[in-house]
Design a protein around this motif. Sequence first.
Motif, PDB file in Angstrom:
ATOM      1  N   ALA A 163      79.938  47.401 161.832  1.00  0.00           N
ATOM      2  CA  ALA A 163      80.798  46.952 162.927  1.00  0.00           C
ATOM      3  C   ALA A 163      81.391  45.577 162.625  1.00  0.00           C
ATOM      4  CB  ALA A 163      80.005  46.915 164.227  1.00  0.00           C
ATOM      5  N   ASP A 164      80.592  44.678 162.032  1.00  0.00           N
ATOM      6  CA  ASP A 164      81.115  43.359 161.649  1.00  0.00           C
ATOM      7  C   ASP A 164      82.341  43.511 160.757  1.00  0.00           C
ATOM      8  OD1 ASP A 164      78.869  41.055 162.284  1.00  0.00           O
ATOM      9  OD2 ASP A 164      77.920  42.970 161.857  1.00  0.00           O
ATOM     10  N   LEU A 165      82.227  44.393 159.767  1.00  0.00           N
ATOM     11  CA  LEU A 165      83.303  44.567 158.796  1.00  0.00           C
ATOM     12  C   LEU A 165      84.513  45.243 159.419  1.00  0.00           C
ATOM     13  CD1 LEU A 165      81.162  45.648 155.712  1.00  0.00           C
ATOM     14  CD2 LEU A 165      81.958  43.355 156.325  1.00  0.00           C
ATOM     15  N   ALA A 166      84.288  46.200 160.311  1.00  0.00           N
ATOM     16  CA  ALA A 166      85.398  46.894 160.969  1.00  0.00           C
ATOM     17  C   ALA A 166      86.184  45.937 161.866  1.00  0.00           C
ATOM     18  CB  ALA A 166      84.868  48.071 161.780  1.00  0.00           C
ATOM     19  N   VAL A 167      85.472  45.093 162.591  1.00  0.00           N
ATOM     20  CA  VAL A 167      86.154  44.137 163.467  1.00  0.00           C
ATOM     21  C   VAL A 167      86.869  43.080 162.639  1.00  0.00           C
ATOM     22  CG1 VAL A 167      85.832  42.384 165.262  1.00  0.00           C
ATOM     23  CG2 VAL A 167      84.576  44.538 165.389  1.00  0.00           C
ATOM     24  N   ASP A 168      86.242  42.638 161.552  1.00  0.00           N
ATOM     25  CA  ASP A 168      86.885  41.657 160.672  1.00  0.00           C
ATOM     26  C   ASP A 168      88.235  42.191 160.185  1.00  0.00           C
ATOM     27  OD1 ASP A 168      86.630  39.113 158.982  1.00  0.00           O
ATOM     28  OD2 ASP A 168      86.965  40.633 157.440  1.00  0.00           O
ATOM     29  N   LYS A 169      88.264  43.440 159.775  1.00  0.00           N
ATOM     30  CA  LYS A 169      89.503  44.060 159.294  1.00  0.00           C
ATOM     31  C   LYS A 169      90.556  44.106 160.400  1.00  0.00           C
ATOM     32  CE  LYS A 169      91.126  48.302 156.955  1.00  0.00           C
ATOM     33  NZ  LYS A 169      92.115  48.763 157.944  1.00  0.00           N
ATOM     34  N   ALA A 170      90.129  44.485 161.605  1.00  0.00           N
ATOM     35  CA  ALA A 170      91.060  44.572 162.728  1.00  0.00           C
ATOM     36  C   ALA A 170      91.660  43.202 163.055  1.00  0.00           C
ATOM     37  CB  ALA A 170      90.361  45.145 163.953  1.00  0.00           C
ATOM     38  N   LEU A 171      90.837  42.177 163.038  1.00  0.00           N
ATOM     39  CA  LEU A 171      91.334  40.834 163.345  1.00  0.00           C
ATOM     40  C   LEU A 171      92.267  40.323 162.252  1.00  0.00           C
ATOM     41  CD1 LEU A 171      88.069  39.079 164.664  1.00  0.00           C
ATOM     42  CD2 LEU A 171      89.812  40.315 165.965  1.00  0.00           C
ATOM     43  N   ARG A 172      91.875  40.562 161.018  1.00  0.00           N
ATOM     44  CA  ARG A 172      92.662  40.064 159.883  1.00  0.00           C
ATOM     45  C   ARG A 172      94.040  40.725 159.831  1.00  0.00           C
ATOM     46  NH1 ARG A 172      89.173  41.240 156.452  1.00  0.00           N
ATOM     47  NH2 ARG A 172      90.173  42.925 155.284  1.00  0.00           N
ATOM     48  N   GLU A 173      94.125  41.960 160.270  1.00  0.00           N
ATOM     49  CA  GLU A 173      95.397  42.673 160.259  1.00  0.00           C
ATOM     50  C   GLU A 173      96.285  42.307 161.453  1.00  0.00           C
ATOM     51  OE1 GLU A 173      94.273  46.760 160.135  1.00  0.00           O
ATOM     52  OE2 GLU A 173      93.895  46.767 157.974  1.00  0.00           O
ATOM     53  N   THR A 174      95.720  41.619 162.435  1.00  0.00           N
ATOM     54  CA  THR A 174      96.460  41.326 163.660  1.00  0.00           C
ATOM     55  C   THR A 174      96.862  39.863 163.789  1.00  0.00           C
ATOM     56  OG1 THR A 174      95.126  43.040 164.757  1.00  0.00           O
ATOM     57  CG2 THR A 174      96.412  41.593 166.181  1.00  0.00           C
ATOM     58  N   LEU A 175      96.021  38.947 163.337  1.00  0.00           N
ATOM     59  CA  LEU A 175      96.220  37.535 163.678  1.00  0.00           C
ATOM     60  C   LEU A 175      97.122  36.734 162.742  1.00  0.00           C
ATOM     61  CD1 LEU A 175      92.584  36.789 164.881  1.00  0.00           C
ATOM     62  CD2 LEU A 175      94.648  36.772 166.302  1.00  0.00           C
ATOM     63  N   PRO A 176      96.777  36.569 161.469  1.00  0.00           N
ATOM     64  CA  PRO A 176      97.535  35.604 160.659  1.00  0.00           C
ATOM     65  C   PRO A 176      98.916  36.104 160.241  1.00  0.00           C
ATOM     66  CG  PRO A 176      95.843  36.648 159.322  1.00  0.00           C
ATOM     67  CD  PRO A 176      95.644  37.148 160.727  1.00  0.00           C
ATOM     68  N   LEU A 177      99.889  35.224 160.390  1.00  0.00           N
ATOM     69  CA  LEU A 177     101.231  35.454 159.872  1.00  0.00           C
ATOM     70  C   LEU A 177     101.358  34.776 158.516  1.00  0.00           C
ATOM     71  CD1 LEU A 177     103.391  34.768 163.068  1.00  0.00           C
ATOM     72  CD2 LEU A 177     102.735  37.000 162.123  1.00  0.00           C
ATOM     73  N   PRO A 178     102.373  35.111 157.732  1.00  0.00           N
ATOM     74  CA  PRO A 178     102.567  34.425 156.448  1.00  0.00           C
ATOM     75  C   PRO A 178     102.588  32.908 156.631  1.00  0.00           C
ATOM     76  CG  PRO A 178     104.027  36.311 156.603  1.00  0.00           C
ATOM     77  CD  PRO A 178     103.378  36.175 157.941  1.00  0.00           C
ATOM     78  N   GLY A 179     101.836  32.217 155.793  1.00  0.00           N
ATOM     79  CA  GLY A 179     101.768  30.756 155.886  1.00  0.00           C
ATOM     80  C   GLY A 179     100.640  30.251 156.749  1.00  0.00           C
ATOM     81  N   GLU A 180      99.937  31.152 157.454  1.00  0.00           N
ATOM     82  CA  GLU A 180      98.800  30.750 158.272  1.00  0.00           C
ATOM     83  C   GLU A 180      97.498  31.028 157.526  1.00  0.00           C
ATOM     84  OE1 GLU A 180     100.704  31.386 162.715  1.00  0.00           O
ATOM     85  OE2 GLU A 180      99.392  32.943 161.909  1.00  0.00           O
ATOM     86  N   GLY A 181      96.513  30.140 157.710  1.00  0.00           N
ATOM     87  CA  GLY A 181      95.241  30.280 157.022  1.00  0.00           C
ATOM     88  C   GLY A 181      94.289  31.219 157.734  1.00  0.00           C
ATOM     89  N   TRP A 182      93.209  31.561 157.023  1.00  0.00           N
ATOM     90  CA  TRP A 182      92.224  32.519 157.539  1.00  0.00           C
ATOM     91  C   TRP A 182      90.827  32.107 157.086  1.00  0.00           C
ATOM     92  CZ3 TRP A 182      91.874  36.355 160.939  1.00  0.00           C
ATOM     93  CH2 TRP A 182      90.823  37.268 160.845  1.00  0.00           C
ATOM     94  N   LEU A 183      89.918  31.983 158.037  1.00  0.00           N
ATOM     95  CA  LEU A 183      88.508  31.712 157.746  1.00  0.00           C
ATOM     96  C   LEU A 183      87.672  32.610 158.633  1.00  0.00           C
ATOM     97  CD1 LEU A 183      86.216  30.063 156.409  1.00  0.00           C
ATOM     98  CD2 LEU A 183      86.453  28.418 158.288  1.00  0.00           C
ATOM     99  N   SER A 184      86.885  33.473 158.016  1.00  0.00           N
ATOM    100  CA  SER A 184      86.041  34.404 158.750  1.00  0.00           C
ATOM    101  C   SER A 184      84.678  34.471 158.092  1.00  0.00           C
ATOM    102  CB  SER A 184      86.661  35.809 158.758  1.00  0.00           C
ATOM    103  OG  SER A 184      85.738  36.786 159.208  1.00  0.00           O
ATOM    104  N   GLU A 185      83.654  34.679 158.911  1.00  0.00           N
ATOM    105  CA  GLU A 185      82.314  34.828 158.361  1.00  0.00           C
ATOM    106  C   GLU A 185      82.231  36.003 157.399  1.00  0.00           C
ATOM    107  OE1 GLU A 185      77.617  35.150 159.627  1.00  0.00           O
ATOM    108  OE2 GLU A 185      79.138  35.399 161.191  1.00  0.00           O
ATOM    109  N   GLU A 186      83.037  37.026 157.631  1.00  0.00           N
ATOM    110  CA  GLU A 186      82.913  38.255 156.852  1.00  0.00           C
ATOM    111  C   GLU A 186      84.016  38.459 155.820  1.00  0.00           C
ATOM    112  OE1 GLU A 186      80.126  39.176 157.274  1.00  0.00           O
ATOM    113  OE2 GLU A 186      79.604  38.700 159.331  1.00  0.00           O
ATOM    114  N   THR A 187      84.794  37.423 155.535  1.00  0.00           N
ATOM    115  CA  THR A 187      85.829  37.494 154.504  1.00  0.00           C
ATOM    116  C   THR A 187      85.536  36.435 153.450  1.00  0.00           C
ATOM    117  OG1 THR A 187      87.488  38.155 156.150  1.00  0.00           O
ATOM    118  CG2 THR A 187      88.300  37.390 154.027  1.00  0.00           C
TER     119      THR A 187
END
Length: 273
Positions: free
Chosen positions: A46-70
């Motif tokens: 579930a951690d990994l599934a939610v991480d994928k969903a968030l990563r595909e929805t939130l950052p636009l080009p030029g925005e950074g990303w920090l996640s416990e599961e990435t």
Amino acid sequence: MSRVTNTDDIARIEAALDRAEVALADFTSGEIEARMKSGDDPLTAADLAVDKALRETLPLPGEGWLSEETVDNANRLTCGRTWIVDPIDGTREFVMGIPEWCVSIALVVDGVPVAGGVLNPGAGHRIVGSVDDGVTLNGEAVTTTARSSVAGALVLASRSEIKRGEWDPFFRTPIAVRTMGSVAYKIACVAAGLADATWTLVPKNEWDVAGGAALVRAAGGSVSGPMFEPVTFNNSDPLMPGFIATNGPLRAPMETLIDEVRSTLRSRDDGRG
């Protein structure tokens, strides 16, 4: 004063939480297997599934990303806007079926958390907000409490920290302590006026704290480091020394209380020496 966030930021947070709910529908809290990561932390599908969903929805080009599961990418350090997320904060509670876990999202601009969203499906709480628009709980506007006295103030504490005895000195003070899992959810409860304060004086990662910190700031409260120092996010090392989150009026009284507890402990330790 110009706006820091915009309508699209909140819309993306809401959409990301919606997608997280969809991803979580495939799993049942209390009925899911976990494996242990380094540091003895549990990880589930579930951690990994939610991480994928968030990563595909939130950052636009030029925005950074920090996640416990990435896997971390230092490119985020060059970004003015960075999303900091914990797909499931409180995975132990999730695995055990205790409704004290959440999905946590923060938007950090130049190191400052300015918008966030915390979703706790078990408790039925969706807390979303920004420094420009305030905070909502399930769509209704909320703020931090107005309590100004430590006497009877409701402080949320880590269950594991209490088991280790780290909160024992605070049980001899006038505050009321309630145990709860998930750092992000505890801080979000302060933002929503469901508690007066929460803190941990031991290290936590930015993804544990950022979403709740954004919400507390947006709701009129205060977030500082464990020595009451200012905190910033999107640092090269995401490990923080701890945090203190309170409503606005309680910041100074809680600083005094924590300082008094520390002073008592130092005096006792010096006496033993």
